[in-house]
Enzyme design. Structure first.
Site, short mmCIF file in Angstrom:
data_model
loop_
_atom_site.label_atom_id
_atom_site.label_comp_id
_atom_site.label_asym_id
_atom_site.label_seq_id
_atom_site.Cartn_x
_atom_site.Cartn_y
_atom_site.Cartn_z
N LYS A 1 3.32 13.47 -5.73
CA LYS A 1 2.60 12.31 -5.19
C LYS A 1 1.69 12.63 -4.01
CE LYS A 1 5.42 8.35 -6.41
NZ LYS A 1 6.15 7.19 -5.84
N ASP B 1 2.81 1.38 -5.33
CA ASP B 1 4.20 1.13 -4.92
C ASP B 1 4.29 -0.02 -3.91
OD1 ASP B 1 5.37 3.08 -6.51
OD2 ASP B 1 5.11 4.64 -4.99
#
Ligand code: ATR
Length: 291
Positions: free
Chosen positions: A71, A107
């Site tokens: 990520k 997210d």
């Protein structure tokens, strides 16, 4: 759905990847909308990340999700990074646009949508306590700060990491933010918060039978208590919170809504959230059954 040569391909890269719940959620969504799209898991090791991203471009993949451990490392292979993702320091969704890759982080948005639609909680002007100071805390904290929370304080086992995240939130978003060590979370300290958001993996199955990081007497009935852990659906923290008379928000909603937001970035269509929810529940139930 039979795939023809016109099928569009998206996917997820990570290591490991076999247990990802994203392929079933997205493929169920495509099927429900009758879209000729397919979501593929790609097992990509760190040393192959650059080659994988170049390969995805060469293959005409429309977009992909990025999970652990890529990520942060993915950023250097992208042509553009959305400002929110930059603040969050991580990318979980990549979109092919104008011949280049653009990175996003859904997210925080996933948490926000879950917070609004499932708990009816509007963060603007509210005081929020984050528990944890890792990558998930940063995404959620940045999102809450950008939505106009009055303060986003950070409690963590390692005080220095809480201090670093609080400083980042203050400097980058202007929100009020102060750090705590977990040991400082006494009832008199925590009563000031409208919501408590647990962002670590503490309490996740198969280690679910643990006392919550926030002691039960530090939870107050006027508070919304959120856990980003989604297995079990009711964590020890949420059980303790419910027993104290708090409203609770389980972590499954964040998982579904971050996927829905990625789906919308790739397809331009509204994601069938209920379909994704049902598929996720089915997968988790299957997983919980003994072999
Ligand atoms: P993620 O990206 O999933 O948030 P991370 O960046 O490794 O993962 O962060 C993990 C978080 O879980 C941190 O807040 C970590 O606390 P420390 O900074 O003190 O390590 C927290 N955490 C992990 N294991 C923990 C434990 N046993 N007790 C308390 N906190 C824990």
């Amino acid at each position: 759905m039979t795939l023809t040569g016109a099928a569009r391909v998206v996917g997820v890269i990570g290591d490991p990847i076999a247990h990802s719940l994203s392929p079933p959620m997205h493929n169920a969504a495509f099927a429900a909308l009758g879209m000729e799209w397919v979501y593929v898991p790609f097992h990509v090791r760190s040393e192959a990340l650059g080659a994988a991203v170049a390969g995805l471009a060469a293959l005409g993949v429309v977009g992909f999700n990025v999970t652990v451990p890529h990520k942060v490392a993915i950023v250097r292979y992208l042509d553009d990074v959305d400002p929110g993702a930059r603040l969050m320091g991580a990318v979980n969704t990549v979109v092919r646009r104008d011949g280049g890759w653009t990175g996003y982080n859904t997210d925080g948005l996933g948490f926000l949508r879950s917070l609004r639609t499932e708990a009816g909680f509007e963060p603007r002007g509210r005081r929020i306590l984050l528990v944890g100071a890792g990558g998930a805390a940063r995404a959620v904290g940045v999102q809450l700060a950008l939505e106009g929370a009055e303060r986003v304080d950070v409690a963590n086992r390692t005080y220095e990491r809480a201090a670093a995240l609080a400083e980042l939130l203050r400097a980058q978003t202007g929100v009020a933010a102060r750090p705590y060590a977990l040991s400082e979370l006494h009832p008199a300290v925590t009563q000031d918060y409208d919501a408590v958001v647990h962002t670590t993996s503490w309490g996740m199955a198969p280690h679910a039978d643990v006392p919550p990081l926030v002691p039960a007497d530090a939870l107050h009935p006027h508070q919304l208590v959120c856990d980003i852990v989604y297995t079990p659906e009711e964590t020890s923290l949420l059980r303790a919170a419910r027993a104290r008379g708090c409203r609770v928000l389980p972590g499954m909603g964040m998982l579904v809504h971050q996927a829905a937001a990625a789906f919308e970035l790739w397809t331009g269509r509204t994601a069938p959230v209920d379909v994704m929810y049902n598929e996720l529940r089915k997968c988790l139930q299957r997983r919980a059954q003994p072999e």
